[in-house]
Design a protein around this motif. Structure first.
Motif, PDB file in Angstrom:
ATOM      1  N   GLY A 193      -8.806  -7.160  -2.493  1.00  0.00           N
ATOM      2  CA  GLY A 193      -7.561  -5.849  -2.549  1.00  0.00           C
ATOM      3  C   GLY A 193      -7.347  -5.561  -1.132  1.00  0.00           C
ATOM      4  N   ILE A 194      -5.865  -4.795  -1.119  1.00  0.00           N
ATOM      5  CA  ILE A 194      -4.772  -5.217   0.271  1.00  0.00           C
ATOM      6  C   ILE A 194      -5.731  -4.059   1.099  1.00  0.00           C
ATOM      7  CG2 ILE A 194      -3.076  -5.566  -1.266  1.00  0.00           C
ATOM      8  CD1 ILE A 194      -2.162  -2.993  -1.695  1.00  0.00           C
ATOM      9  N   LYS A 195      -5.244  -3.758   2.464  1.00  0.00           N
ATOM     10  CA  LYS A 195      -5.576  -2.964   3.593  1.00  0.00           C
ATOM     11  C   LYS A 195      -5.061  -1.952   3.182  1.00  0.00           C
ATOM     12  CE  LYS A 195      -6.629  -6.369   6.756  1.00  0.00           C
ATOM     13  NZ  LYS A 195      -6.646  -7.792   8.247  1.00  0.00           N
ATOM     14  N   ASN A 196      -4.425  -1.311   2.651  1.00  0.00           N
ATOM     15  CA  ASN A 196      -3.745  -0.377   2.316  1.00  0.00           C
ATOM     16  C   ASN A 196      -2.991   0.059   1.215  1.00  0.00           C
ATOM     17  OD1 ASN A 196      -0.458  -0.152   3.385  1.00  0.00           O
ATOM     18  ND2 ASN A 196      -1.111  -0.978   4.963  1.00  0.00           N
ATOM     19  N   GLU A 197      -2.978   0.920   1.230  1.00  0.00           N
ATOM     20  CA  GLU A 197      -2.104   1.508  -0.219  1.00  0.00           C
ATOM     21  C   GLU A 197      -0.764   0.659  -0.449  1.00  0.00           C
ATOM     22  OE1 GLU A 197      -3.440   2.866  -2.692  1.00  0.00           O
ATOM     23  OE2 GLU A 197      -5.567   3.290  -1.988  1.00  0.00           O
ATOM     24  N   THR A 198      -0.035   0.804   0.176  1.00  0.00           N
ATOM     25  CA  THR A 198       1.220   0.731   0.648  1.00  0.00           C
ATOM     26  C   THR A 198       1.725  -0.455   0.743  1.00  0.00           C
ATOM     27  OG1 THR A 198       1.411   1.304   2.684  1.00  0.00           O
ATOM     28  CG2 THR A 198       2.166   2.862   0.971  1.00  0.00           C
ATOM     29  N   ALA A 231      -0.304  -1.766  -6.594  1.00  0.00           N
ATOM     30  CA  ALA A 231      -0.119  -1.486  -5.956  1.00  0.00           C
ATOM     31  C   ALA A 231       1.572  -0.249  -6.080  1.00  0.00           C
ATOM     32  CB  ALA A 231       0.392  -1.768  -4.320  1.00  0.00           C
ATOM     33  N   ASP A 232       2.076  -1.212  -6.729  1.00  0.00           N
ATOM     34  CA  ASP A 232       3.596  -0.426  -6.877  1.00  0.00           C
ATOM     35  C   ASP A 232       3.901  -0.527  -9.256  1.00  0.00           C
ATOM     36  OD1 ASP A 232       6.738  -0.586  -7.269  1.00  0.00           O
ATOM     37  OD2 ASP A 232       6.473   0.346  -5.742  1.00  0.00           O
ATOM     38  N   SER A 233       3.594   0.188  -9.451  1.00  0.00           N
ATOM     39  CA  SER A 233       4.511   0.092 -10.887  1.00  0.00           C
ATOM     40  C   SER A 233       5.898  -0.862 -10.896  1.00  0.00           C
ATOM     41  CB  SER A 233       4.979   1.167 -10.874  1.00  0.00           C
ATOM     42  OG  SER A 233       4.295   2.037 -11.262  1.00  0.00           O
TER      43      SER A 233
END
Length: 317
Positions: free
Chosen positions: A69-74, A99-101
């Motif tokens: 998974g990534i470190k932050n949502e964006t 994270a982005d559609s």
């Protein structure tokens, strides 16, 4: 008939082949499933990863799992890179919470073109972007709008027409953030509440806190804050406390993470929604494994598999 060395060798070879045919699949024959999530700093996705790992341990003979998974949502760029790495590792299936559609669609198309089966969980990929790339990706997950409306309707019982409320949205380019905002708006419209603002807290505690604090300053008579996830709800609770308005401004969230439970118990958070985070990745993995076993292509996969979402309050069992 003379039993020569050559016939002995042939018989031995046949015996070995027979043993392989009867034996369970070896490790290299097991499908490799990649799970790519959003921020593991968010308790919801950490819980999702734990659920997936527990499932794989219980089914170790059936598949191998690579979870990340990534470190932050964006950090969309990092997630795109993760998918590219999974493609390079030649995984058989990819289960992804994008994270982005829209931004993830091109790299997912590249994965599909390489013969990797893709299943979408948590945040739905953009339908128009998928259509443009001429691919269909199964979405396994809940109806986010319906889930948010459940929470909003429960809050609505303690509001009256004209009351001011604010919505703290997740990352605005994500489908689930948009749907939860719509669900909250549906509920607020039903009771005649006045939504004075919709601002993104980017799914994170600190940013949710900043947005909530700003709304409380701008609207001193605000009655409620509706957060698109529990991380932002935690930030909102802290902002309400800092403003000296605990008990005066209601807070609701979405996800039912562990950290929200004591706040439900003491009233700092009125309600949340449980979309069963520990099971969501498992639902996606099982969907992928079933399709692999049935030798289905991406195009033969169903468009959607609905999972449950339920209201959670201090009175929930």
């Amino acid at each position: 008939m003379t039993f020569t060395r050559r016939t002995a060798q042939a018989a031995a070879a046949l015996a070995v082949l027979g043993a392989f045919a009867l034996a369970p699949a070896h490790a290299q024959d097991k499908p490799k499933v990649a799970l790519v999530m959003k921020s593991l700093a968010n308790e919801f996705f950490a819980t999702m990863e734990d659920g997936a790992k527990t499932h794989q341990k219980a089914n170790a003979g059936q598949y191998t799992l690579v979870a990340n998974g990534i470190k932050n949502e964006t950090d969309t760029a990092a997630q795109i890179k993760m998918v590219e790495q999974m493609v390079a590792q030649k995984v058989n299936a990819l289960v992804i919470a994008p994270a982005d559609s829209k931004a993830l669609v091109p790299v997912i198309k590249a994965a599909v073109d390489k013969g990797i089966l893709v299943v979408n969980i948590d945040n739905r990929l953009d339908a128009a972007a998928l259509k443009e790339k001429n691919i269909q990706v199964t979405f396994v997950g809940p109806d986010n709008r319906a889930g948010a409306k459940l929470v909003g309707d429960y809050l609505g019982k303690s509001l009256k027409s004209g009351d001011k409320v604010g919505i703290i949205e997740g990352v605005s380019t994500t489908f689930n953030a948009q749907q939860r905002t719509l669900g909250y708006q549906d509920a607020m419209k039903a009771v005649g509440a006045n939504v004075v603002g919709v601002q993104s807290g980017q799914w994170e505690i600190d940013k949710g806190n900043t947005v909530a604090a700003g709304m409380l300053r701008e609207h001193p008579d605000l009655k409620a804050l509706l957060a698109g996830n529990d991380s932002m709800a935690l930030g909102a609770v802290a902002a309400v406390k800092a403003a000296g308005k605990t008990g005066q401004v209601q807070v609701v969230g979405y996800d039912n993470i562990g950290a929200i439970k004591p706040m439900l118990a003491d009233g700092r958070v009125l309600a949340t929604a449980d979309q069963f985070g520990a099971k969501q990745a498992v639902f996606g993995i099982e969907t992928a494994l079933k399709a692999l076993a049935e030798k289905k292509t991406q195009a033969q996969m169903p468009a959607e598999i609905k999972t449950d979402v339920v209201l959670v309050t201090k009175d929930s069992k």
